[in-house]
Scaffold this active site. Structure first.
Site: not given
Length: 284
Positions: A28, A30, A223
């Site tokens: 991922d 961001d 996250d």
């Protein structure tokens, strides 16, 4: 080392074989590889260099558009790798030197038409990129106006913000599901799309790096809630700390040590975890 010693024998068996990389990394962006506030990946540069030196593919997996990821992928030095775009709704193939190609926007057009057909009492609580001006996209994402143009170039999905209450949100998501649209919560946005997930695309892309019975170790880092399926489907998963969002609930694989969590946030945690896994694989 971030993973228990007991996991090592299975990984050693998986990484042998000519022309099969020892590891494939799905990440991922961001809040994971990119800092939540600055969008910088500088703290992760040592691990990025280590991956490049060893010929390990880095597959970016994000809600970002192909236009955004193509630029970033080149800056990271992994333009030769495919990327998962718009939360798994599409794949950006490796750069071939021909230049950017304009993607068909018909899927996104159909998505917005379906969204707009929902009852107004629900539709008015969802504010997506297509509802915003470019200046609003830049302001709400913290991007420059140039980068906001890339972020707004949706072809497969629609990220946005939900302003209603939880009961209305559940009804909104249920009505979309009846129409074939999935809604997945990321670190910032609720993203709507038809079809595939990051985990689906991870399996599809991993098959490209398999030769006979030889396959690489698959590592996933993320996250947010929209990363959970990818983290649980990988051989190894790393939940990167994000102090700007509630922590993810315990995931399948954490008790066995197959999924771990970082203490450091964003690219700092990413860097430490990836370097630790590389060290472990180098020593196996």
């Amino acid at each position: 080392m971030p993973f228990p010693e007991r996991n090592r024998p299975a990984r050693r068996a998986a990484v042998t074989g000519k022309n099969v990389p020892p590891l494939v990394v799905f990440s991922d962006l961001d809040g994971t590889l990119l800092d939540h506030e600055t969008y910088s990946f500088e703290p992760a540069q040592p691990a990025l260099d280590a991956l490049k030196t060893r010929g390990v593919p880095l597959i970016l997996a994000s809600s970002k558009t192909a236009a955004e990821i193509a630029d970033l992928r080149g800056k990271l030095g992994f333009a030769d790798c495919p990327s998962i775009v718009e939360n798994g709704a599409g794949i950006l193939e490796p750069a071939d030197g021909v230049g950017d190609r304009e993607e068909d926007a018909s899927v996104h057009d159909r998505l917005i038409a379906t969204l707009d057909a929902l009852p107004l009492r629900l539709r008015e609580h969802f504010s997506g990129f297509s509802d915003w001006t470019l200046d609003e996209v830049a302001e709400r994402t913290g991007l420059s106006r140039t980068d906001a143009v890339r972020a707004a170039a949706r072809r497969h999905s629609e990220p946005g913000l939900w302003w209603g209450d939880e009961a209305e949100r559940e009804e909104f998501i249920a009505l979309l599901a009846e129409r074939g649209i999935t809604a997945r919560q990321g670190g910032r946005y609720l993203t709507l799309s038809f079809g595939a997930t990051k985990a689906d695309r991870m399996r599809e892309i991993t098959s490209r790096y398999v030769s006979g019975r030889k396959r690489p170790v698959v590592l996933a880092l993320g996250d947010a809630a929209n990363d959970v399926e990818m983290l649980e489907a990988a051989d190894l998963g790393v939940v990167v700390a994000n102090p700007h969002a509630p922590p993810l609930p315990e995931l399948d694989g954490e008790n066995a040590g197959r999924i771990v969590r970082t203490e450091k946030p964003g690219p700092e945690g990413w860097n430490e975890s990836v370097l630790g896994i590389i060290e472990e694989l180098d020593g196996s």
